[in-house]
Motif scaffolding. Structure first.
Motif, mmCIF file in Angstrom:
data_model
loop_
_atom_site.group_PDB
_atom_site.id
_atom_site.type_symbol
_atom_site.label_atom_id
_atom_site.label_comp_id
_atom_site.label_asym_id
_atom_site.label_seq_id
_atom_site.Cartn_x
_atom_site.Cartn_y
_atom_site.Cartn_z
ATOM 1 N N ILE A 1 2.168 8.324 12.336
ATOM 2 C CA ILE A 1 0.784 9.101 11.602
ATOM 3 C C ILE A 1 -0.341 8.618 12.562
ATOM 4 O O ILE A 1 -0.584 7.314 12.761
ATOM 5 N N GLU A 2 -1.060 9.683 12.623
ATOM 6 C CA GLU A 2 -2.492 9.415 13.080
ATOM 7 C C GLU A 2 -3.458 9.275 12.023
ATOM 8 O O GLU A 2 -3.966 10.329 11.665
ATOM 9 N N TRP A 3 -3.911 8.116 11.664
ATOM 10 C CA TRP A 3 -4.721 8.066 10.571
ATOM 11 C C TRP A 3 -6.299 8.441 10.948
ATOM 12 O O TRP A 3 -6.683 8.125 12.060
ATOM 13 N N LYS A 4 -6.875 9.355 10.394
ATOM 14 C CA LYS A 4 -8.196 10.055 10.734
ATOM 15 C C LYS A 4 -9.390 8.988 10.341
ATOM 16 O O LYS A 4 -10.425 9.092 11.030
ATOM 17 N N ASN B 1 -7.700 6.933 -0.256
ATOM 18 C CA ASN B 1 -8.962 7.156 0.261
ATOM 19 C C ASN B 1 -8.923 7.490 2.013
ATOM 20 O O ASN B 1 -10.026 7.349 2.750
ATOM 21 N N SER B 2 -7.851 7.878 2.238
ATOM 22 C CA SER B 2 -7.705 8.161 3.859
ATOM 23 C C SER B 2 -6.478 9.307 3.992
ATOM 24 O O SER B 2 -5.690 9.578 2.981
ATOM 25 N N LEU C 1 0.960 -1.120 0.138
ATOM 26 C CA LEU C 1 -0.080 -0.025 0.047
ATOM 27 C C LEU C 1 0.803 1.303 -0.031
ATOM 28 O O LEU C 1 1.938 1.344 0.591
ATOM 29 N N GLY C 2 0.643 2.236 -0.596
ATOM 30 C CA GLY C 2 1.194 3.312 -0.776
ATOM 31 C C GLY C 2 0.570 4.720 -0.099
ATOM 32 O O GLY C 2 -0.446 4.800 0.020
ATOM 33 N N PHE C 3 1.515 5.661 0.339
ATOM 34 C CA PHE C 3 1.026 7.051 0.840
ATOM 35 C C PHE C 3 2.133 7.833 0.582
ATOM 36 O O PHE C 3 2.990 7.639 0.261
ATOM 37 N N HIS C 4 1.452 9.244 0.488
ATOM 38 C CA HIS C 4 2.479 10.282 0.212
ATOM 39 C C HIS C 4 2.476 11.167 1.422
ATOM 40 O O HIS C 4 1.432 11.531 2.269
ATOM 41 N N VAL C 5 3.674 11.689 1.737
ATOM 42 C CA VAL C 5 3.832 12.568 2.900
ATOM 43 C C VAL C 5 4.173 13.960 2.511
ATOM 44 O O VAL C 5 5.074 14.098 1.519
ATOM 45 N N SER C 6 3.608 14.935 3.091
ATOM 46 C CA SER C 6 3.834 16.370 2.781
ATOM 47 C C SER C 6 4.216 16.934 4.126
ATOM 48 O O SER C 6 3.481 16.653 5.166
ATOM 49 N N ILE C 7 5.508 17.328 4.352
ATOM 50 C CA ILE C 7 6.046 17.979 5.495
ATOM 51 C C ILE C 7 5.817 19.386 5.559
ATOM 52 O O ILE C 7 5.652 20.297 4.724
#
Length: 146
Positions: A100-103, A81-82, A58-64
């Motif tokens: 990471i606190e996933w909402k 979707n999250s 699974l992938g996700f993008h991080v923006s600092i």
């Protein structure tokens, strides 16, 4: 021996020289990162999959956030979707850690990784208050160290 004009001129040059020296020494930049420290990127992608599996990652993008320093950071993480809040990010030499606190589901992932000489970050993550773990790695080999 010296005229008043020469003494005044010499004193003035001395003050001018001392002021210039103090000005130059007062404008030096902050110390650079110690050699071998990960250079933080402000945008990056991460893949992860459950530990011990060959599942598709699974992938996700991080923006600092703009308020980040070279060694401490916060930001946002997004999947298709999250989204979640990146907190407590720290770089210490060749290691990086963040939460990471996933909402969407209220879960918290704790990420710990290391810079590798091939330009990737790789590490492990765990779900807070759970025994679930995953391996993660940066999508691109574009990381560097100072």
């Amino acid at each position: 021996m010296f005229s008043q004009l020469k003494r005044t001129l010499c004193a003035g040059l001395f003050v001018l020289g001392a002021t210039a020296a103090l000005t130059v020494s007062g404008t030096t930049s902050a110390p650079a990162l110690p050699p071998g420290t990960i250079e933080l990127q402000h945008e990056f992608d991460v893949y992860q999959r459950a530990s011990g599996t060959n599942d598709s990652p699974l992938g996700f993008h991080v923006s600092i956030d703009d308020s980040a320093t070279a060694t401490k950071f916060t930001g946002l993480a997004n999947t298709i979707n999250s989204y979640g809040r990146v907190k407590e990010g720290v770089i210490n030499g060749r290691t990086i850690t963040f939460r990471i606190e996933w909402k969407s589901d209220g879960k918290v992932g704790i990420y710990q990784g290391t810079y590798f000489d091939d330009g990737y970050l790789r590490g492990n993550s765990s779900q807070e208050d759970s025994n679930r773990s995953a391996e993660w790695w940066s999508r691109y080999a574009n990381w560097s160290i100072s």
